[in-house]
Design an enzyme around this catalytic site. Structure first.
Site, PDB file in Angstrom:
ATOM      1  N   HIS A  17       5.795   4.118  -9.998  1.00  0.00           N
ATOM      2  CA  HIS A  17       6.062   2.676 -10.075  1.00  0.00           C
ATOM      3  C   HIS A  17       6.014   2.196 -11.526  1.00  0.00           C
ATOM      4  O   HIS A  17       6.861   1.420 -11.963  1.00  0.00           O
ATOM      5  CB  HIS A  17       4.996   1.865  -9.306  1.00  0.00           C
ATOM      6  CG  HIS A  17       5.045   1.980  -7.818  1.00  0.00           C
ATOM      7  ND1 HIS A  17       3.935   2.264  -7.060  1.00  0.00           N
ATOM      8  CD2 HIS A  17       6.063   1.814  -6.933  1.00  0.00           C
ATOM      9  CE1 HIS A  17       4.263   2.268  -5.774  1.00  0.00           C
ATOM     10  NE2 HIS A  17       5.554   2.003  -5.672  1.00  0.00           N
ATOM     11  N   LYS A  41      -0.775  -2.586   8.383  1.00  0.00           N
ATOM     12  CA  LYS A  41      -1.949  -3.152   9.063  1.00  0.00           C
ATOM     13  C   LYS A  41      -3.235  -2.597   8.479  1.00  0.00           C
ATOM     14  O   LYS A  41      -4.284  -3.204   8.576  1.00  0.00           O
ATOM     15  CB  LYS A  41      -1.873  -2.835  10.554  1.00  0.00           C
ATOM     16  CG  LYS A  41      -0.899  -3.745  11.257  1.00  0.00           C
ATOM     17  CD  LYS A  41      -1.029  -3.660  12.778  1.00  0.00           C
ATOM     18  CE  LYS A  41       0.028  -4.510  13.435  1.00  0.00           C
ATOM     19  NZ  LYS A  41       0.950  -3.745  14.271  1.00  0.00           N
TER      20      LYS A  41
END
Ligand code: PNS
Length: 159
Positions: A17, A41
């Site tokens: 990234h 989640k």
């Protein structure tokens, strides 16, 4: 002035990234990193933690801003007034996944185009999911996440 959005989950941020962020910041006059809220989640780091880490990691790049967003990427892009969405491509599998997304996003909002950056070969195996898996089985992640992220994850998961 060309504004670009680099969206993602960044759970957690990897050195792959960071390479893309640095290169995107050269292409765009203003680069906004958009951290997706609620992408999983069971996240490793909360959205606020991810935003904080990305802010620290991009502190020295003066045209980068970090924000979180919820909902459709095209709506976030609209809000920022960006003309470009940047996504990294590590492999043909990434391309297969990214192409229809880019096409759908363009259909929804043709004021922004998706620009694909080819990941450097030495980073092509690195992903946030690989980091998650390594943490789960106590594998070494030191070389694939920035030091700020390693320190954070080490404090949380006793690596
Ligand atoms: O880092 P990731 O998980 O590969 O990033 C994926 C992301 C955030 C770019 C993608 O899931 C996204 O844009 N989500 C927002 C919802 C959306 O706009 N979906 C596309 C509908 S066509």
């Amino acid at each position: 002035m060309k504004t670009a959005v680099f969206p993602g989950s960044f759970d957690p941020v990897t050195i792959g990234h960071m390479d893309l962020i640095k290169r995107a910041a050269v292409i765009a006059d203003r680069l906004i990193i958009g951290v997706l809220v609620n992408s999983s989640k069971t996240p490793l780091c909360s959205v606020d933690e991810r935003v904080d880490m990305l802010k620290k990691l991009t502190d020295n790049i003066n045209n980068v801003e970090v924000m979180s967003f919820d909902g459709l990427l095209v709506d976030f892009v609209d809000k920022t007034g960006a003309q470009m969405v940047i996504r990294g491509i590590r492999s043909s599998a990434d391309f297969e996944y990214e192409l229809p997304l880019a096409q759908a996003n363009y259909k929804l909002n043709c004021s922004a185009d998706t620009v694909f950056l080819a990941t450097l070969p030495e980073y092509s195996y690195i992903s946030s999911s690989a980091v998650k898996e390594l943490i789960r089985y106590k594998g070494d992640i030191k070389d694939i996440v920035p030091d700020v992220v390693y320190q954070f994850l080490n404090a949380r998961f006793y690596l």
